[in-house]
Design a protein around this motif. Sequence first.
Motif, PDB file in Angstrom:
ATOM      1  N   THR A   1       2.836   4.944  13.874  1.00  0.00           N
ATOM      2  CA  THR A   1       4.224   3.806  12.660  1.00  0.00           C
ATOM      3  C   THR A   1       2.833   4.428  11.713  1.00  0.00           C
ATOM      4  OG1 THR A   1       3.822   1.500  12.292  1.00  0.00           O
ATOM      5  CG2 THR A   1       5.906   2.959  13.957  1.00  0.00           C
ATOM      6  N   GLY A   2       3.330   4.781  10.631  1.00  0.00           N
ATOM      7  CA  GLY A   2       3.310   5.204   9.008  1.00  0.00           C
ATOM      8  C   GLY A   2       2.157   6.267   8.968  1.00  0.00           C
ATOM      9  N   GLU A   3       1.297   6.169   7.852  1.00  0.00           N
ATOM     10  CA  GLU A   3       0.224   7.922   7.779  1.00  0.00           C
ATOM     11  C   GLU A   3      -0.618   7.717   9.063  1.00  0.00           C
ATOM     12  OE1 GLU A   3      -1.082   9.633   4.234  1.00  0.00           O
ATOM     13  OE2 GLU A   3       0.352   8.101   3.417  1.00  0.00           O
ATOM     14  N   HIS A   4      -0.589   8.963   8.950  1.00  0.00           N
ATOM     15  CA  HIS A   4      -2.029   9.249   9.933  1.00  0.00           C
ATOM     16  C   HIS A   4      -2.256  10.379   9.748  1.00  0.00           C
ATOM     17  CE1 HIS A   4      -2.150   5.627  12.293  1.00  0.00           C
ATOM     18  NE2 HIS A   4      -0.765   5.900  12.622  1.00  0.00           N
TER      19      HIS A   4
ATOM     20  N   ILE B   1       5.578   8.261  12.362  1.00  0.00           N
ATOM     21  CA  ILE B   1       3.974   8.943  11.638  1.00  0.00           C
ATOM     22  C   ILE B   1       4.778   9.287  10.376  1.00  0.00           C
ATOM     23  CG2 ILE B   1       2.863   8.690  13.531  1.00  0.00           C
ATOM     24  CD1 ILE B   1       2.881  11.737  13.438  1.00  0.00           C
ATOM     25  N   THR B   2       4.169   9.212   9.556  1.00  0.00           N
ATOM     26  CA  THR B   2       3.540  10.345   8.381  1.00  0.00           C
ATOM     27  C   THR B   2       3.128  10.827   7.984  1.00  0.00           C
ATOM     28  OG1 THR B   2       3.152   8.113   6.768  1.00  0.00           O
ATOM     29  CG2 THR B   2       5.776   8.799   7.071  1.00  0.00           C
TER      30      THR B   2
ATOM     31  N   GLY C   1      -2.316   4.014   8.693  1.00  0.00           N
ATOM     32  CA  GLY C   1      -0.554   3.727   9.609  1.00  0.00           C
ATOM     33  C   GLY C   1      -1.802   2.479  10.885  1.00  0.00           C
ATOM     34  N   SER C   2      -0.510   2.135  11.704  1.00  0.00           N
ATOM     35  CA  SER C   2      -0.796   0.742  12.361  1.00  0.00           C
ATOM     36  C   SER C   2      -0.123   1.834  13.804  1.00  0.00           C
ATOM     37  CB  SER C   2       0.013  -0.277  13.006  1.00  0.00           C
ATOM     38  OG  SER C   2       2.136  -0.027  12.585  1.00  0.00           O
TER      39      SER C   2
END
Length: 126
Positions: free
Chosen positions: A18-21, A52-53, A2-3
């Motif tokens: 945000t996104g995958e972590h 986050i995902t 993610g970012s």
Amino acid sequence: MGSASYEVIGQIARFRLTGEHDLEDGVRRITDAIVLTKERGLDKLLVDITAITGVAPPSVVARYSLVDEWARAGRGSVRFALVTRPEFIAPDRFGIILGMSRGFISNIFESEARALAWLQRDAPRS
């Protein structure tokens, strides 16, 4: 992966993941944001992880570890507001209580508006 983004608006630093972590990466990035906030001479940090995902709510042991790391990074210098989804908030607010016992003033919220309002209040006097 993610970012992440970091910005300063007025006297408050804002950090977003945000996104995958994975948990370890997210914790490290938040620790880095706490340190950066101190280095810039700021004392308030809002962290938003609602987008986050790939991360499940942390266990009690994981909460202990991450709050301990954040408390060491920000103790006495950074007032910390975490914005997250409801499933990441422990009903007993274990992490907040643990942080307070280590001199880390923090709180957790489901909305950025409430987190900002809390950060903008006068910090408690020690």
